[in-house]
Design a protein around this motif. Structure first.
Motif, mmCIF file in Angstrom:
data_model
loop_
_atom_site.group_PDB
_atom_site.id
_atom_site.type_symbol
_atom_site.label_atom_id
_atom_site.label_comp_id
_atom_site.label_asym_id
_atom_site.label_seq_id
_atom_site.Cartn_x
_atom_site.Cartn_y
_atom_site.Cartn_z
ATOM 1 N N ARG A 6 -15.762 19.822 -19.542
ATOM 2 C CA ARG A 6 -14.508 20.570 -19.433
ATOM 3 C C ARG A 6 -13.704 20.123 -18.216
ATOM 4 N N GLN A 7 -14.385 19.878 -17.131
ATOM 5 C CA GLN A 7 -13.717 19.417 -15.915
ATOM 6 C C GLN A 7 -13.033 18.073 -16.156
ATOM 7 N N GLU A 8 -13.740 17.165 -16.795
ATOM 8 C CA GLU A 8 -13.189 15.844 -17.064
ATOM 9 C C GLU A 8 -12.068 15.916 -18.087
ATOM 10 N N LEU A 9 -12.212 16.788 -19.068
ATOM 11 C CA LEU A 9 -11.193 16.950 -20.098
ATOM 12 C C LEU A 9 -9.849 17.333 -19.475
ATOM 13 N N PHE A 10 -9.864 18.332 -18.619
ATOM 14 C CA PHE A 10 -8.598 18.780 -18.023
ATOM 15 C C PHE A 10 -8.096 17.810 -16.955
ATOM 16 N N ARG A 11 -8.997 17.091 -16.327
ATOM 17 C CA ARG A 11 -8.557 16.073 -15.378
ATOM 18 C C ARG A 11 -7.745 15.007 -16.107
ATOM 19 N N ARG A 12 -8.250 14.548 -17.248
ATOM 20 C CA ARG A 12 -7.544 13.515 -18.014
ATOM 21 C C ARG A 12 -6.228 14.043 -18.586
ATOM 22 N N LEU A 13 -6.251 15.251 -19.126
ATOM 23 C CA LEU A 13 -5.019 15.802 -19.684
ATOM 24 C C LEU A 13 -3.951 15.964 -18.615
ATOM 25 N N SER A 14 -4.352 16.353 -17.421
ATOM 26 C CA SER A 14 -3.382 16.557 -16.347
ATOM 27 C C SER A 14 -2.751 15.245 -15.903
ATOM 28 N N ILE A 15 -3.467 14.137 -16.069
ATOM 29 C CA ILE A 15 -2.905 12.823 -15.753
ATOM 30 C C ILE A 15 -2.003 12.349 -16.894
ATOM 31 N N ALA A 16 -2.440 12.580 -18.118
ATOM 32 C CA ALA A 16 -1.660 12.154 -19.284
ATOM 33 C C ALA A 16 -0.375 12.974 -19.443
ATOM 34 N N ILE A 17 -0.417 14.226 -18.979
ATOM 35 C CA ILE A 17 0.742 15.125 -19.074
ATOM 36 C C ILE A 17 1.067 15.618 -17.665
ATOM 37 N N PRO A 18 1.758 14.813 -16.871
ATOM 38 C CA PRO A 18 1.963 15.136 -15.451
ATOM 39 C C PRO A 18 2.887 16.320 -15.192
ATOM 40 N N GLU A 19 3.728 16.684 -16.142
ATOM 41 C CA GLU A 19 4.635 17.815 -15.958
ATOM 42 C C GLU A 19 4.481 18.790 -17.123
ATOM 43 N N PRO A 20 3.373 19.514 -17.155
ATOM 44 C CA PRO A 20 3.126 20.435 -18.273
ATOM 45 C C PRO A 20 3.981 21.694 -18.162
ATOM 46 N N THR A 21 4.916 21.847 -19.067
ATOM 47 C CA THR A 21 5.750 23.045 -19.064
ATOM 48 C C THR A 21 6.324 23.252 -20.456
ATOM 49 N N THR A 22 7.015 24.344 -20.650
ATOM 50 C CA THR A 22 7.568 24.651 -21.957
ATOM 51 C C THR A 22 8.689 23.686 -22.324
ATOM 52 N N GLU A 23 8.860 23.465 -23.616
ATOM 53 C CA GLU A 23 9.961 22.640 -24.105
ATOM 54 C C GLU A 23 11.146 23.496 -24.544
ATOM 55 N N LEU A 24 11.038 24.796 -24.355
ATOM 56 C CA LEU A 24 12.162 25.689 -24.627
ATOM 57 C C LEU A 24 13.158 25.582 -23.470
ATOM 58 N N VAL A 25 14.396 25.242 -23.774
ATOM 59 C CA VAL A 25 15.409 25.072 -22.733
ATOM 60 C C VAL A 25 15.855 26.446 -22.234
ATOM 61 N N HIS A 26 15.786 26.638 -20.924
ATOM 62 C CA HIS A 26 16.195 27.911 -20.336
ATOM 63 C C HIS A 26 16.573 27.688 -18.886
ATOM 64 N N HIS A 173 -3.720 27.424 -14.260
ATOM 65 C CA HIS A 173 -2.290 27.691 -14.392
ATOM 66 C C HIS A 173 -1.640 26.766 -15.418
ATOM 67 N N ASP A 174 -2.037 25.499 -15.447
ATOM 68 C CA ASP A 174 -1.398 24.519 -16.332
ATOM 69 C C ASP A 174 -2.082 24.374 -17.685
ATOM 70 N N ALA A 175 -3.248 24.981 -17.856
ATOM 71 C CA ALA A 175 -4.028 24.780 -19.077
ATOM 72 C C ALA A 175 -3.242 25.137 -20.332
ATOM 73 N N HIS A 176 -2.474 26.203 -20.260
ATOM 74 C CA HIS A 176 -1.677 26.658 -21.393
ATOM 75 C C HIS A 176 -0.804 25.536 -21.946
ATOM 76 N N HIS A 177 -0.008 24.904 -21.088
ATOM 77 C CA HIS A 177 0.913 23.871 -21.548
ATOM 78 C C HIS A 177 0.213 22.533 -21.780
ATOM 79 N N LEU A 178 -0.847 22.246 -21.039
ATOM 80 C CA LEU A 178 -1.598 21.019 -21.291
ATOM 81 C C LEU A 178 -2.147 21.006 -22.720
ATOM 82 N N LEU A 179 -2.710 22.125 -23.121
ATOM 83 C CA LEU A 179 -3.299 22.200 -24.458
ATOM 84 C C LEU A 179 -2.225 22.233 -25.546
ATOM 85 N N ILE A 180 -1.152 22.978 -25.320
ATOM 86 C CA ILE A 180 -0.081 23.044 -26.321
ATOM 87 C C ILE A 180 0.510 21.654 -26.564
ATOM 88 N N LEU A 181 0.843 20.952 -25.490
ATOM 89 C CA LEU A 181 1.483 19.643 -25.648
ATOM 90 C C LEU A 181 0.527 18.622 -26.250
#
Length: 218
Positions: A6-26, A173-181
């Motif tokens: 799990r640690q390695e999984l989120f480490r890689r996702l955080s590198i692959a998705i450096p700016e995890p946030t919503t795609e809803l414009v607001h 904090h970032d897991a939500h958007h890392l997984l969604i994206l």
């Protein structure tokens, strides 16, 4: 899935998705709230098209409330379930004006008191707008929780509860958007793009194809 994976999984996702946030414009917490309410059973792209016309005209609780249900429907009629969503948005705006001084509440209890706002929407607002470590389990996260083996569960709440315990604290904090994206663009529902997946070797999905080495984020 064990803690090391799990640690390695989120480490890689955080590198692959450096700016995890919503795609809803607001541009405000209130705009985000309305966009999330509208996004139920709709795409972010479709919501963004509608709000691009709505928000320049009305982007405060009072302004949208003044449109009325029929007036709001004219702006969001391209979105699925727009009639019921219009009623909920108008009712929410009224409650924000009358009970919250026009401000979006920053507590789960306050958010879930608003018409059209359930646990998932509340989690999105608490995480994205107020920086709280919450995880909103949508169809993507529910699929990934079960598919990759990180948080299997039969209900969104079960998956959410398991994820809150399974995700390493520094990524919570970032897991939500890392997984969604990741679920939206790589681990898609029908034909997951395993050949492009940075966590392929960590994934416990039994139906994934046998492949050679894939690029790993370092």
């Amino acid at each position: 899935m064990n803690a090391k994976k799990r640690q390695e999984l989120f480490r890689r996702l955080s590198i692959a998705i450096p700016e995890p946030t919503t795609e809803l414009v607001h541009h405000s917490t209130f705009e985000l709230l309305i966009a999330v309410i509208l996004s139920a059973q709709a795409t972010d792209k479709g919501v963004n098209i509608a709000t691009a016309k709505l928000f320049p005209v009305a982007n405060t609780p009072q302004a949208i409330f003044n449109l009325g249900v029929e007036g709001l429907e004219d702006y969001i009629k391209t979105i699925g379930l727009y009639r019921s969503k219009a009623k909920n948005v108008i009712a929410t705006c009224r409650m924000l004006v009358e009970h919250y001084d026009g401000q979006v509440p920053d507590t789960r209890e306050g958010l879930e008191s608003l018409p059209g706002v359930g646990r998932k929407t509340a989690n999105v607002i608490l995480n994205t707008a107020f920086g709280q470590p919450t995880i909103a389990v949508d169809t993507h996260i529910f699929r990934l929780g079960n598919r990759i083996g990180i948080a299997p569960g039969k209900t969104p709440l079960e998956v959410e509860t398991k994820l809150m315990k399974a995700v390493p604290k520094e990524y919570l904090h970032d897991a939500h958007h890392l997984l969604i994206l990741h679920g939206r663009y790589v681990c898609v529902a029908r034909r997951p793009k395993c050949e492009a997946c940075v966590i392929y070797d960590l994934c416990e999905y039994g139906a994934k194809p046998t492949m050679g080495p894939v690029p790993v984020a370092v």
